[in-house]
Write a protein that holds these residues in place. Structure first.
Motif, PDB file in Angstrom:
ATOM      1  N   ARG A 181       0.808  -1.212   0.000  1.00  0.00           N
ATOM      2  CA  ARG A 181       0.000   0.000   0.000  1.00  0.00           C
ATOM      3  C   ARG A 181       0.850   1.274   0.000  1.00  0.00           C
ATOM      4  N   LYS A 182       2.085   1.214   0.498  1.00  0.00           N
ATOM      5  CA  LYS A 182       2.938   2.394   0.482  1.00  0.00           C
ATOM      6  C   LYS A 182       3.930   2.369  -0.675  1.00  0.00           C
ATOM      7  N   ARG A 183       3.885   1.301  -1.464  1.00  0.00           N
ATOM      8  CA  ARG A 183       4.761   1.182  -2.637  1.00  0.00           C
ATOM      9  C   ARG A 183       3.920   0.687  -3.817  1.00  0.00           C
ATOM     10  N   PRO A 184       3.071   1.555  -4.369  1.00  0.00           N
ATOM     11  CA  PRO A 184       2.136   1.111  -5.411  1.00  0.00           C
ATOM     12  C   PRO A 184       2.802   0.541  -6.653  1.00  0.00           C
ATOM     13  N   TRP A 185       4.047   0.909  -6.903  1.00  0.00           N
ATOM     14  CA  TRP A 185       4.734   0.354  -8.067  1.00  0.00           C
ATOM     15  C   TRP A 185       4.881  -1.161  -7.949  1.00  0.00           C
ATOM     16  N   ARG A 186       4.954  -1.664  -6.695  1.00  0.00           N
ATOM     17  CA  ARG A 186       5.065  -3.110  -6.521  1.00  0.00           C
ATOM     18  C   ARG A 186       3.761  -3.815  -6.888  1.00  0.00           C
ATOM     19  N   LEU A 187       2.642  -3.142  -6.629  1.00  0.00           N
ATOM     20  CA  LEU A 187       1.353  -3.692  -7.051  1.00  0.00           C
ATOM     21  C   LEU A 187       1.334  -3.838  -8.566  1.00  0.00           C
ATOM     22  N   ALA A 188       1.821  -2.814  -9.272  1.00  0.00           N
ATOM     23  CA  ALA A 188       1.894  -2.875 -10.728  1.00  0.00           C
ATOM     24  C   ALA A 188       2.865  -3.965 -11.184  1.00  0.00           C
ATOM     25  N   PRO A 193       5.944  -7.043 -16.411  1.00  0.00           N
ATOM     26  CA  PRO A 193       6.738  -5.900 -16.881  1.00  0.00           C
ATOM     27  C   PRO A 193       5.922  -4.879 -17.665  1.00  0.00           C
ATOM     28  N   ALA A 194       4.970  -5.352 -18.480  1.00  0.00           N
ATOM     29  CA  ALA A 194       4.188  -4.405 -19.291  1.00  0.00           C
ATOM     30  C   ALA A 194       3.361  -3.481 -18.405  1.00  0.00           C
ATOM     31  N   MET A 195       2.752  -4.046 -17.359  1.00  0.00           N
ATOM     32  CA  MET A 195       1.939  -3.220 -16.468  1.00  0.00           C
ATOM     33  C   MET A 195       2.821  -2.301 -15.610  1.00  0.00           C
ATOM     34  N   LEU A 206      -5.741   2.521 -10.906  1.00  0.00           N
ATOM     35  CA  LEU A 206      -5.837   1.589  -9.782  1.00  0.00           C
ATOM     36  C   LEU A 206      -6.971   0.596  -9.979  1.00  0.00           C
ATOM     37  N   ALA A 207      -8.117   1.066 -10.460  1.00  0.00           N
ATOM     38  CA  ALA A 207      -9.251   0.168 -10.685  1.00  0.00           C
ATOM     39  C   ALA A 207      -8.878  -0.934 -11.670  1.00  0.00           C
ATOM     40  N   ASP A 208      -8.165  -0.561 -12.722  1.00  0.00           N
ATOM     41  CA  ASP A 208      -7.733  -1.546 -13.716  1.00  0.00           C
ATOM     42  C   ASP A 208      -6.720  -2.504 -13.108  1.00  0.00           C
ATOM     43  N   ALA A 209      -5.793  -1.994 -12.291  1.00  0.00           N
ATOM     44  CA  ALA A 209      -4.780  -2.851 -11.666  1.00  0.00           C
ATOM     45  C   ALA A 209      -5.432  -3.887 -10.757  1.00  0.00           C
ATOM     46  N   GLY A 218      -8.179 -15.724 -10.396  1.00  0.00           N
ATOM     47  CA  GLY A 218      -9.455 -16.345 -10.727  1.00  0.00           C
ATOM     48  C   GLY A 218     -10.640 -15.682 -10.062  1.00  0.00           C
ATOM     49  N   LEU A 219     -10.523 -14.382  -9.778  1.00  0.00           N
ATOM     50  CA  LEU A 219     -11.576 -13.662  -9.073  1.00  0.00           C
ATOM     51  C   LEU A 219     -11.976 -12.406  -9.835  1.00  0.00           C
ATOM     52  N   ALA A 220     -13.246 -12.021  -9.663  1.00  0.00           N
ATOM     53  CA  ALA A 220     -13.710 -10.724 -10.150  1.00  0.00           C
ATOM     54  C   ALA A 220     -13.546  -9.730  -9.011  1.00  0.00           C
ATOM     55  N   ALA A 221     -12.543  -8.861  -9.125  1.00  0.00           N
ATOM     56  CA  ALA A 221     -12.224  -7.901  -8.076  1.00  0.00           C
ATOM     57  C   ALA A 221     -12.547  -6.496  -8.559  1.00  0.00           C
ATOM     58  N   ALA A 222     -13.025  -5.652  -7.636  1.00  0.00           N
ATOM     59  CA  ALA A 222     -13.431  -4.306  -8.034  1.00  0.00           C
ATOM     60  C   ALA A 222     -13.079  -3.288  -6.972  1.00  0.00           C
ATOM     61  N   VAL A 223     -12.711  -2.097  -7.426  1.00  0.00           N
ATOM     62  CA  VAL A 223     -12.584  -0.916  -6.573  1.00  0.00           C
ATOM     63  C   VAL A 223     -13.903  -0.173  -6.624  1.00  0.00           C
TER      64      VAL A 223
END
Length: 266
Positions: A181-188, A193-195, A206-209, A218-223
């Motif tokens: 949460r404090k390093r959003p680049w790691r989420l990407a 690599p493309a993301m 963020l919603a797309d990520a 295997g989940l439908a996840a949403a913001v």
């Protein structure tokens, strides 16, 4: 889409004493008071007002356990960290399950019902987040950690919804998002690599990520975007508790301030 149960996390993070508990002279910050009620009681009341009858609290502090019991909550043991506590409780409570925290002292029933109403159909796991302009309008001068993405800067609101049995896999996903949460680049970076390159170029929302990360599990996840910026206000520090007290007093037309729309004027 009301959940059949809600979980309130009231464990203790590793490290030194909680600063709010120390400042208030209580054994756990869930016992700190806003107005005439402890934080845990305020959160529980908001959930009940939102139509959730079965409420559990993950806690080990004896006074928090006693308070939860007196409030008619089920008491479950916490695990090592929030996501592990949710996994343990999910096995007991099942789906659908709403998850929040004991320090969400301003929680309102309307935020809960709005969140549930705004979750897209077919979503397995959803998280409520507030965009920066809304938070700053509601709490001028608020300082917090922002998740910075192409679709704006976001702050967590401590509300999560696990809709289906397979969302047990989503708890592991939440653990990863929590760690980053404090390093959003790691989420990407978890998306490849493309993301990561897309994030670096300011093109990844963020919603797309979160949607893409959920799909990998295997989940439908949403913001879900919060409608009220105050939904992002929790009590991590004594100053946060003071802010929350002023907001509650202002809602009651107290001399401490006046609420105009969703904005606190002090």
């Amino acid at each position: 889409m009301n959940p059949v149960a809600a979980l309130i996390l009231a464990g203790s993070r590793p490290g030194g004493p909680d600063p709010v508990a120390v400042a208030e002279g209580v054994s756990h910050k869930a016992l700190a008071r806003i107005g005439d009620r402890p934080l845990l009681a305020r959160v529980g009341a908001a959930l009940r007002d939102a139509g959730i009858a079965r409420i559990a609290v993950a806690a080990s502090d004896p006074q928090v356990v006693d308070l939860g019991t007196s409030l008619g909550m089920e008491v479950l043991p916490p695990a090592a960290g929030p996501s592990a506590s949710v996994a343990l409780a999910f096995a007991e409570l099942g789906a659908p399950l709403l998850v929040t925290t004991a320090d969400h002292g301003l929680l309102e029933a309307g935020w809960v019902t709005d969140f549930l109403a705004d979750i897209p159909a077919g979503t397995d796991v959803a998280v409520l987040l507030a965009q920066r302009p809304l938070v700053e309008e509601a709490m001028p001068g608020s300082r917090r950690t922002w998740l910075r993405f192409a679709d704006g800067d976001w702050s967590g609101c401590n509300l999560f919804h696990l809709a289906t049995p397979q969302t047990a896999r989503g708890i592991a996903l939440w653990e990863r998002v929590e760690a980053d949460r404090k390093r959003p680049w790691r989420l990407a970076a978890r998306l490849g690599p493309a993301m990561l390159a897309s994030y670096a170029l300011g093109r990844l929302g963020l919603a797309d990520a979160v949607t893409r990360l959920g799909r990998r599990h295997g989940l439908a996840a949403a913001v879900v975007a919060a409608r009220d910026g105050l939904a992002a206000v929790d009590v991590d520090k004594p100053a946060d508790l003071a802010d929350a007290r002023r907001i509650v007093a202002a809602r009651g037309d107290d001399r401490a301030g006046v609420v105009q729309g969703n904005k606190l004027l002090l």
